[in-house]
Design a protein around this motif. Structure first.
Motif, PDB file in Angstrom:
ATOM      1  N   LYS A  82       0.874  -1.382  -0.072  1.00 41.89           N
ATOM      2  CA  LYS A  82      -0.034  -0.118  -0.003  1.00 41.89           C
ATOM      3  C   LYS A  82       0.957   1.157   0.047  1.00 41.89           C
ATOM      4  CE  LYS A  82      -4.115  -2.040   0.707  1.00 41.89           C
ATOM      5  NZ  LYS A  82      -3.832  -3.071  -0.192  1.00 41.89           N
ATOM      6  N   TYR A  83       0.450   2.353  -0.700  1.00 43.63           N
ATOM      7  CA  TYR A  83       1.148   3.486  -0.694  1.00 43.63           C
ATOM      8  C   TYR A  83       0.018   4.478  -1.117  1.00 43.63           C
ATOM      9  CZ  TYR A  83       1.352   1.940  -5.706  1.00 43.63           C
ATOM     10  OH  TYR A  83       1.052   1.674  -6.864  1.00 43.63           O
ATOM     11  N   GLU A  84       0.356   5.932  -0.792  1.00 41.63           N
ATOM     12  CA  GLU A  84      -0.297   6.873  -1.377  1.00 41.63           C
ATOM     13  C   GLU A  84       0.393   7.729  -2.333  1.00 41.63           C
ATOM     14  OE1 GLU A  84      -1.524   9.426   2.098  1.00 41.63           O
ATOM     15  OE2 GLU A  84      -2.148   7.682   3.089  1.00 41.63           O
ATOM     16  N   GLU A  85      -0.435   8.356  -3.461  1.00 45.52           N
ATOM     17  CA  GLU A  85       0.138   9.053  -4.335  1.00 45.52           C
ATOM     18  C   GLU A  85      -0.376  10.415  -4.207  1.00 45.52           C
ATOM     19  OE1 GLU A  85       1.692   5.914  -7.681  1.00 45.52           O
ATOM     20  OE2 GLU A  85      -0.005   7.113  -8.155  1.00 45.52           O
ATOM     21  N   ILE A  86       0.267  11.489  -4.151  1.00 51.39           N
ATOM     22  CA  ILE A  86      -0.192  12.818  -3.801  1.00 51.39           C
ATOM     23  C   ILE A  86       0.349  13.585  -5.307  1.00 51.39           C
ATOM     24  CG2 ILE A  86      -0.067  14.906  -2.736  1.00 51.39           C
ATOM     25  CD1 ILE A  86       0.869  12.264  -0.358  1.00 51.39           C
ATOM     26  N   GLU A  87      -0.610  14.469  -5.935  1.00 50.78           N
ATOM     27  CA  GLU A  87      -0.116  15.160  -7.085  1.00 50.78           C
ATOM     28  C   GLU A  87       0.728  14.506  -8.284  1.00 50.78           C
ATOM     29  OE1 GLU A  87      -0.672  18.628  -7.221  1.00 50.78           O
ATOM     30  OE2 GLU A  87      -1.114  19.450  -5.091  1.00 50.78           O
ATOM     31  N   MET A  88       0.345  13.306  -8.518  1.00 51.41           N
ATOM     32  CA  MET A  88       1.249  12.701  -9.475  1.00 51.41           C
ATOM     33  C   MET A  88       0.888  12.678 -10.711  1.00 51.41           C
ATOM     34  SD  MET A  88       3.616  10.904  -7.976  1.00 51.41           S
ATOM     35  CE  MET A  88       3.827   9.066  -8.650  1.00 51.41           C
ATOM     36  N   ALA A  89      -0.424  13.269 -11.084  1.00 48.53           N
ATOM     37  CA  ALA A  89      -1.042  13.286 -12.460  1.00 48.53           C
ATOM     38  C   ALA A  89      -0.073  13.886 -13.545  1.00 48.53           C
ATOM     39  CB  ALA A  89      -2.255  14.048 -12.523  1.00 48.53           C
ATOM     40  N   ASP A  90       0.510  14.989 -13.065  1.00 50.55           N
ATOM     41  CA  ASP A  90       1.554  15.510 -14.201  1.00 50.55           C
ATOM     42  C   ASP A  90       3.031  15.620 -13.538  1.00 50.55           C
ATOM     43  OD1 ASP A  90       1.161  17.348 -12.008  1.00 50.55           O
ATOM     44  OD2 ASP A  90       1.006  19.125 -13.240  1.00 50.55           O
ATOM     45  N   ALA A  91       3.318  14.762 -12.583  1.00 51.45           N
ATOM     46  CA  ALA A  91       4.534  14.899 -11.719  1.00 51.45           C
ATOM     47  C   ALA A  91       5.772  14.627 -12.556  1.00 51.45           C
ATOM     48  CB  ALA A  91       4.444  14.145 -10.445  1.00 51.45           C
ATOM     49  N   GLU A  92       6.552  15.448 -12.601  1.00 55.26           N
ATOM     50  CA  GLU A  92       8.188  14.905 -13.342  1.00 55.26           C
ATOM     51  C   GLU A  92       9.183  14.781 -12.317  1.00 55.26           C
ATOM     52  OE1 GLU A  92       8.694  18.648 -15.561  1.00 55.26           O
ATOM     53  OE2 GLU A  92       7.335  18.208 -16.980  1.00 55.26           O
ATOM     54  N   ILE A  93       8.941  15.114 -11.139  1.00 55.13           N
ATOM     55  CA  ILE A  93       9.768  14.747 -10.066  1.00 55.13           C
ATOM     56  C   ILE A  93       9.080  14.290  -8.994  1.00 55.13           C
ATOM     57  CG2 ILE A  93      11.422  15.666  -8.136  1.00 55.13           C
ATOM     58  CD1 ILE A  93      12.146  17.997 -10.448  1.00 55.13           C
ATOM     59  N   VAL A  94       9.462  13.127  -8.638  1.00 50.08           N
ATOM     60  CA  VAL A  94       8.673  12.243  -7.489  1.00 50.08           C
ATOM     61  C   VAL A  94       9.503  12.106  -6.297  1.00 50.08           C
ATOM     62  CG1 VAL A  94       7.538  10.054  -6.866  1.00 50.08           C
ATOM     63  CG2 VAL A  94       7.228  11.232  -9.121  1.00 50.08           C
ATOM     64  N   VAL A  95       8.982  12.713  -5.132  1.00 44.57           N
ATOM     65  CA  VAL A  95       9.596  12.434  -3.771  1.00 44.57           C
ATOM     66  C   VAL A  95       9.003  11.232  -3.229  1.00 44.57           C
ATOM     67  CG1 VAL A  95       9.832  13.275  -1.513  1.00 44.57           C
ATOM     68  CG2 VAL A  95       9.510  14.825  -3.252  1.00 44.57           C
ATOM     69  N   ILE A  96       9.973  10.251  -2.887  1.00 42.51           N
ATOM     70  CA  ILE A  96       9.586   9.057  -2.388  1.00 42.51           C
ATOM     71  C   ILE A  96       9.803   9.158  -0.988  1.00 42.51           C
ATOM     72  CG2 ILE A  96      10.001   6.623  -2.387  1.00 42.51           C
ATOM     73  CD1 ILE A  96      10.332   6.755  -5.208  1.00 42.51           C
ATOM     74  N   ALA A  97       8.712   9.005  -0.065  1.00 43.37           N
ATOM     75  CA  ALA A  97       9.031   9.498   1.500  1.00 43.37           C
ATOM     76  C   ALA A  97       8.165   8.467   2.424  1.00 43.37           C
ATOM     77  CB  ALA A  97       8.841  10.913   1.673  1.00 43.37           C
ATOM     78  N   TYR A  98       8.591   8.368   3.520  1.00 45.34           N
ATOM     79  CA  TYR A  98       7.852   7.495   4.353  1.00 45.34           C
ATOM     80  C   TYR A  98       8.084   7.838   6.024  1.00 45.34           C
ATOM     81  CZ  TYR A  98      12.800   5.697   5.042  1.00 45.34           C
ATOM     82  OH  TYR A  98      14.013   5.417   5.224  1.00 45.34           O
TER      83      TYR A  98
END
Lengths: 288, 376, 187
Positions: free
Chosen positions: B266-282
């Motif tokens: 399970k994970y949550e995705e935030i503002e991913m629709a047009d994302a070019e840079i993705v922060v992967i955090a926990y």
């Protein structure tokens, strides 16, 4: 289930008198010829048989080592855990199943060297467990290394010039830590040992039965104790029964004198008694 | 019981989550910053007919919860760094015996005694590989007291469903942070019950599994007379010290997790629709990361975030999918690069990966993460 | 970025003065009664047992991502050390509340809106100087809109030890009334 009587079965070919308590499909066992663990294991099973307690109300927990394999041979709910941790595992199981008789069957290295801290704390809590300790003075399975029970000057594979440390007196330690029942026998004293184990089952609280035994293959060979029968004869020669003696005076000198007997048999509130004293309303909630 | 709102500490919320889904046994040993979990359990368990026991150390605590779980009780322990190290031995026993239970690690900074009262995220790889031998594990992460409440319940459910110890990984800041926690009525909480075999004793074998490779259990003391061992064992639970039986057992221990990752991860995705840079955090780092994301968006940077809830098994499918589509991954974590290694592995060189590392003892300020996002 | 309601608060003093409790009461008032967000983080360790001690509270309409306070809008200091350690971080125009008997403030502090409250003395008069923290909360309730005064009252009642609610609420009212007077220039 109808239990088969030992007498009825004697003489019947192909069936062990305690076969209803043995996992036949796991035989032959791994214990060496002349090893004493089988004797103690048989005493334990005989006591279970004679206890008139439903077999399903027993569970056997072992740690690691030769003695630890006992859990795998007994046809009861049984758990073969990690080295030294049989007692805390048994503690959890006992709390979950307070009506069951929980037996911890393991060796001296497991219960007192790597697991010594768990032993004294379970005794302090007076956790309602029966601990049967095969004390053969060494780590048999790994080939006979020094343990916290190895006699002073005894030779092991890691004390080639003789043990330069002093061993624990296991019975004294158990008593000092708060055990409600403490007995010591040798593998020569089969009848008394069996009776002690039976008493231990019926004792409320932490019961400890130490069994002095031989490991002819590892300890015996390195210390030139002779063939297995010689060792038993030696036990016969030097054992002295001193019931009710203070365990600190229960001498254990495998050359000169082994004091055996029932040293402690006292009433002491158990973990569960004291829990219920502190949390009386909970018991009502549980509907027990 | 009605839904309640409480302003409570993360550690307390964790304990409440356990109580809410029916935990009845806790064995533990005091250690900062996880002590408040034990304290809450000590107070709450007797109220619900459960038992709290303070053991002599963490090895004993872990052994005791395995014993109690075999005895049929939902069981839990909690600890931090040094205690987590001590629990590794019997986490392995829980894996091989397949014992449902929950182990909470409120991380502090190490190595060794390190910073007992301050946070870190340095145990992520220990959680994955800390016990010896090869195995699969489930570990979940929380970034707020509410999440800690929720994932503790989730951890219990996964442990029962897949028969293994499930790890809850949080950290000192989340554990000691106080926030509002909504506690639903207990009867509204989904609880995955123990998988109990319906076979009679003469037909039951303890390690014969269902279709999903998980074997149903039976109760102790009910006439099944089972045997379970830490040695390699066959379907009967009997030790068999051979390579073929090792393979048969290991295949099941590994693939009961690997084949079910879609159910577990399970994970949550935030503002991913047009994302070019993705922060992967926990964990706690997901909070300043979210702030950094908002600030980046204000600057017109197309930034998104993947917040990991399941750490292990690692959500590699999604990261593999994203890697060729994005300009880069930014991985803030309070260590010198642990989860970042997994992201690199899954990305396989298809995108740029920047670690935002931290030695521990404090959390990121959003600006520290924003700066890296802006540079990419 | 922040919504209309956004307050960063540091409460500082010695362990045992109710510093953390005050943080918890503020957070509870904001979340449970005002229905907005709040976080509380606290200094932890030996400090919480007699040494310097502080609680960081953020109250916000929006989700709070970063729970630590570096430049508070409100600073409550209940010891000299706590005051010295935190005063420079208080924002311009920030609200400063100190205990008159415990903190000697710097002269000519024009940057802040400062109030000195004899909270310990007032609490002593009510029978227990341990309620000084609650007096200060009452004071804060009258001077700041960080949380609703009624919410704070409710949170006090729910947070103090059972059997002491009435006394503590009295302490709260004392502080509140004095704050009201001071605000209107009559105090």
């Amino acid at each position: 289930m109808k239990k088969q009587g030992i007498k009825e079965l004697n003489g019947m070919p192909g069936k062990h008198p305690l076969s209803d308590l043995l996992r036949d499909d796991r035989m032959p066992h791994i214990w060496c010829p002349g090893c004493d663990i089988g004797t103690i294991f048989a005493s334990c099973l005989t006591a279970i048989h004679e206890s008139n307690i439903d077999y399903n109300d027993f569970a056997v927990i072992s740690g690691i080592g030769c003695s630890g394999r006992a859990a795998g041979y007994v046809k009861l709910d049984s758990f073969h855990t990690t080295h030294g941790r049989a007692i805390p595992f048994a503690t959890g199981l006992k709390i979950a199943k307070p009506k069951m008789k929980i037996i911890v069957f393991s060796g001296d290295g497991d219960l007192f060297t790597i697991g010594g801290n768990h032993f004294i704390h379970a005794a302090r809590r007076n956790m309602d467990l029966t601990i049967i300790c095969v004390n053969n003075f060494t780590y048999g399975m790994t080939g006979g290394q020094v343990a916290s029970s190895t006699p002073f000057k005894a030779r092991t594979s890691t004390t080639p010039n003789g043990n330069f440390e002093r061993p624990f007196n296991l019975a004294y330690m158990a008593a000092a830590a708060g055990a409600a029942y403490v007995a010591r026998w040798t593998t020569l004293h089969v009848r008394r040992l069996t009776n002690s184990i039976l008493e231990a089952f019926n004792k409320k609280g932490f019961s400890f039965v130490e069994v002095i035994s031989s490991c002819p293959t590892s300890f015996g060979r390195k210390n030139k104790l002779g063939p297995p029968l010689h060792i038993i004869q030696h036990f016969h020669k030097i054992s002295v029964i001193k019931n009710s003696i203070h365990p600190k005076d229960a001498n254990l000198d495998i050359e000169k004198e082994i004091v055996v007997g029932k040293f402690v048999d006292i009433e002491r509130p158990t973990f569960f008694d004291l829990w219920e004293e502190i949390y009386p309303p909970i018991r009502e909630k549980r509907g027990e | 019981m009605e839904e309640t709102e409480q302003f409570i500490m993360g550690d307390t919320a964790c304990a409440e989550g356990a109580i809410a889904c029916g935990c009845k046994f806790f064995a533990g040993y005091p250690i900062t910053p996880a002590t408040e979990v034990a304290e809450r359990m000590a107070k709450r368990l007797p109220q619900v007919g459960g038992t709290y026991i303070q053991m002599e150390d963490e090895m004993a605590s872990m052994a005791a919860i395995l014993g109690a779980s075999w005895g049929g009780l939902k069981s839990m322990t909690s600890t931090s760094g040094p205690g987590f190290s001590l629990m590794m031995e019997n986490i392995g026993l829980g894996i091989i015996m397949e014992v449902p239970c929950v182990v909470v690690n409120v991380q502090r900074a190490g190595p060794s005694t390190g910073l007992p009262t301050l946070c870190a995220q340095g145990d992520m790889m220990q959680a994955r590989w800390g016990s010896h031998g090869h195995y699969e594990i489930i570990a979940l992460s929380a970034s707020s007291p509410q999440e800690l409440f929720d994932i503790t319940i989730k951890a219990f459910n996964l442990s029962e469903k897949y028969r293994l110890p499930v790890l809850v990984l949080t950290d000192e800041v989340v554990g000691h942070m106080t926030e509002k926690v909504v506690i639903p009525p207990y009867d509204k909480i989904d609880v995955y019950p123990r998988r109990i075999s319906t076979l009679p004793p003469e037909e039951y074998l303890p390690y014969v599994s269902d279709e999903d490779m998980v074997a149903p259990m039976v109760g102790v003391g009910e006439g099944y007379r089972i045997h379970s061992t830490g040695l390699t064992h066959d379907k009967r639970g009997y030790p068999v010290i051979t390579a073929p039986v090792q393979k048969e057992m290991m295949d099941r221990l590994i693939y009961k997790i690997r084949n079910n990752v879609d159910d577990i991860v399970k994970y949550e995705e935030i503002e991913m629709a047009d994302a070019e840079i993705v922060v992967i955090a926990y964990g706690i780092s997901a909070r300043p990361a979210l702030k950094a994301l908002e600030m980046a968006r204000d600057r017109g940077i197309k930034c998104g975030m993947m917040k990991l809830i399941t750490i292990w098994p690692f959500p590699e499918k999604r990261i593999k999918e994203l890697a060729p589509q994005v300009r880069g991954f930014v991985v803030p974590e309070i260590n010198y690069g642990q989860i970042c290694l997994e992201v690199e592995r899954c990305s396989a060189g298809k995108t740029e990966i920047v670690l935002v590392g931290h030695a521990g003892g404090a959390i990121f300020h959003p600006n520290e993460i924003l700066e890296v996002i802006s540079r990419l | 970025m922040s919504g209309e309601v956004y307050h960063e608060i540091i409460i500082s003093g010695y362990g045992g003065q109710g510093v953390i409790l005050n943080g918890s009461i503020l957070g509870k008032a904001a979340t449970i009664y005002d229905k907005i967000n709040a976080t509380l983080v606290q200094s932890y360790g030996p400090e919480a047992r007699g040494g310097a001690c502080s609680a960081h509270v953020i109250i916000s309409e929006e989700t709070i991502s970063y729970p630590y306070v570096h430049n508070p809008h409100i600073l409550i200091s209940m010891s000299q050390e706590a005051y010295e350690n935190n005063i420079d971080s208080l924002r311009d125009g920030g609200l400063l509340l100190t205990d008159t008997d415990l903190v000697k403030r710097r002269k000519n502090d024009e940057r802040h809106v400062s109030y000195s409250i004899p909270a310990t003395r007032m609490a002593e008069k009510l029978g227990n100087k341990m309620m000084a923290n609650i007096v200060i909360l009452g004071y804060l309730a009258s001077l700041s809109d960080a949380v609703n005064a009624e919410s704070l009252r409710n949170a006090v009642e729910k947070s103090v030890p059972k059997g002491t609610e009435e006394k503590n609420l009295k302490a709260f009212e004392k502080g509140y009334k004095r704050g009201e007077k001071q605000k209107s220039g009559t105090g």
